[in-house]
Motif scaffolding. Structure first.
Motif, PDB file in Angstrom:
ATOM      1  N   TYR A 122      34.857  30.177  32.972  1.00 26.15           N
ATOM      2  CA  TYR A 122      35.345  29.614  34.239  1.00 26.15           C
ATOM      3  C   TYR A 122      34.302  29.817  35.351  1.00 26.15           C
ATOM      4  CZ  TYR A 122      38.462  28.434  38.072  1.00 26.15           C
ATOM      5  OH  TYR A 122      39.015  27.843  39.165  1.00 26.15           O
ATOM      6  N   TYR A 123      33.735  31.015  35.382  1.00 23.86           N
ATOM      7  CA  TYR A 123      32.739  31.303  36.424  1.00 23.86           C
ATOM      8  C   TYR A 123      31.412  30.601  36.134  1.00 23.86           C
ATOM      9  CZ  TYR A 123      35.835  34.245  39.035  1.00 23.86           C
ATOM     10  OH  TYR A 123      36.878  34.661  39.819  1.00 23.86           O
ATOM     11  N   TYR A 170      41.899  32.222  44.698  1.00 21.70           N
ATOM     12  CA  TYR A 170      43.272  31.743  44.988  1.00 21.70           C
ATOM     13  C   TYR A 170      43.390  31.262  46.433  1.00 21.70           C
ATOM     14  CZ  TYR A 170      44.781  34.748  41.014  1.00 21.70           C
ATOM     15  OH  TYR A 170      44.940  35.364  39.810  1.00 21.70           O
ATOM     16  N   ASN A 196      39.001  36.611  41.163  1.00 20.13           N
ATOM     17  CA  ASN A 196      39.977  35.506  41.122  1.00 20.13           C
ATOM     18  C   ASN A 196      40.825  35.455  42.393  1.00 20.13           C
ATOM     19  OD1 ASN A 196      39.120  35.091  38.520  1.00 20.13           O
ATOM     20  ND2 ASN A 196      40.985  35.818  37.530  1.00 20.13           N
TER      21      ASN A 196
END
Ligand SMILES: Cc1ncc(COP(=O)(O)O)c(C=O)c1O
Length: 381
Positions: free
Chosen positions: A332-333, A95, A91
């Protein structure tokens, strides 16, 4: 001892009277947030690990974010890391607008497989991020050599491995920069917290600015307008670690070697109890490595037995956990295009692994309770 009355978590902080007194003392002082204890904690982390500089931040995730930024990761770049980790490792690259290229793991240590790294390097790769799974350092000699050959930097995710050593050197000195975590189940705790460790003074300075909004004191321009003047040159965050947290960290750091020693004793008891038991595969320790044993990651030989075993242990009040749901399994991935089946070794590892209770305050009776339950459950199934 009643199993039901006395649940055992998989991990737990160890807080003693010295830790409490240190926190109470700072609560009575003038400083709650950034005061003298931040520098003292950073210096103590440098002394302990041997890293030239330490930058204390508000979590392990913040440490990864700051380390990636300070190592030069920018929009459009790529990092290479392992899918057998907590999502934060990947993550923190997202960002910054970077992308993640996962590389499969070694089947025994759970760490990134150095044999597979070179094939994953592209002209956008900037960082290699090994994760010291369970507190067992990755193969840094090989990884650093690959990075040097391709002009890349290595940022270690040592959230699990403070106190571990690799060829006699402590985690914190094995990569260009290292991010660690002080979450309560980790080798030492500040409640929430983390740090970037490095010998690169410029990188440490950049990480330090990043944790405080990208603001510098004084001027780098010719616009100095008075003693109040400060300038923001980069977009940073509020990732500061307070004096209250650092007081706890300083006290815990004095106890770290004792914590690691007890974790090693517990791992020895587990290893002896499970050696030769059909149905279990023990964690390995590579030559030249002294792991910190953040986790004791036992694997079942038959993946079909993992879920019933976890459920039976939970029923017996034994709080086992699974580390980790591979990062590319997260929805999400998946939306980013990652697919199940892409990293078969990590996926097989995930199917068979469970983390047994492991924390310094476990008594020998607690450990025996876990081994008795695991041995009798595997023999019955
Ligand atoms: C491997 C790994 N990396 C990063 C993190 C993030 O640390 P924190 O929870 O302190 O943000 C964790 C925490 O669980 C972790 O296990």
């Amino acid at each position: 001892m009643s199993d039901q009355a006395d649940p055992l978590p998989y991990g737990r902080q160890s807080i003693n009277d010295d830790d409490i007194a240190a926190v109470v003392e700072v609560l009575r002082s003038d400083f709650l947030t950034t005061g003298p204890l931040v520098d003292r904690f950073e210096n103590a982390l440098s002394d302990y690990t041997g890293a030239g500089r330490a930058v204390a931040v508000s979590s392990g995730t913040a440490a990864l974010h700051a380390a990636y930024f300070a190592a030069g990761l920018r929009r459009g770049d790529e990092i290479i890391t392992s899918p057998m980790t907590f999502a934060a490792t990947a993550n923190a690259a997202l960002y910054l607008g970077a992308t993640v290229r996962f590389v499969d793991i070694e089947p025994d240590t759970g760490n990134i497989d150095p044999d597979l790294i070179e094939d994953a390097i592209t002209d956008r790769t900037r960082l290699i991020v090994p994760v010291d799974y369970a507190g067992h350092p990755a193969d840094y000699d090989r990884i650093n050599r690959i990075a040097a050959d391709h002009d890349l930097k290595v940022v270690a995710d040592a959230a699990h491995s403070l106190g571990a050593t690799y060829r006699g050197r402590r985690c914190g000195t094995l990569a260009h920069a290292t991010a660690t975590s002080f979450h309560p189940v980790k080798p030492l705790t500040t409640a929430e917290g983390g740090a970037v460790l490095t010998d690169d003074a410029d990188l440490a300075d950049r990480a330090g600015r990043f944790r405080t909004h990208g603001i510098v004191k004084g001027t780098r321009t010719d616009e100095h307008e008075g003693p109040w003047w400060c300038e923001m040159h980069e977009l940073g965050f509020n990732y500061r670690l307070s004096d209250v947290h650092c007081a706890l960290g300083l006290s815990q750091l004095r106890r770290l070697d004792g914590f690691v020693a007890r974790r090693r004793e517990i791992a020895d008891i587990y290893n002896r109890a499970f050696a030769g038991i059909d149905g279990y595969q023990l964690p390995v320790v590579r030559e030249g490595v002294e792991p910190g044993w953040h986790l004791y990651a036992l694997r079942v030989t038959d993946p079909g037995r993992r879920r019933p075993l976890v459920e039976s242990l939970h029923e017996a009040g034994i709080g086992v956990q699974v580390h980790y749901v591979p990062v590319h399994y997260h929805p999400y991935y998946r939306k980013l295009g990652f697919q199940r089946g892409a990293y078969p070794v990590a996926e097989d590892f995930y199917d068979r692994v469970l983390s047994l209770p492991m924390f310094p305050a476990m008594t020998d009776d607690d450990v025996r309770r876990v081994t008795d339950a695991c041995v009798s459950l595997v023999c019955r199934s």
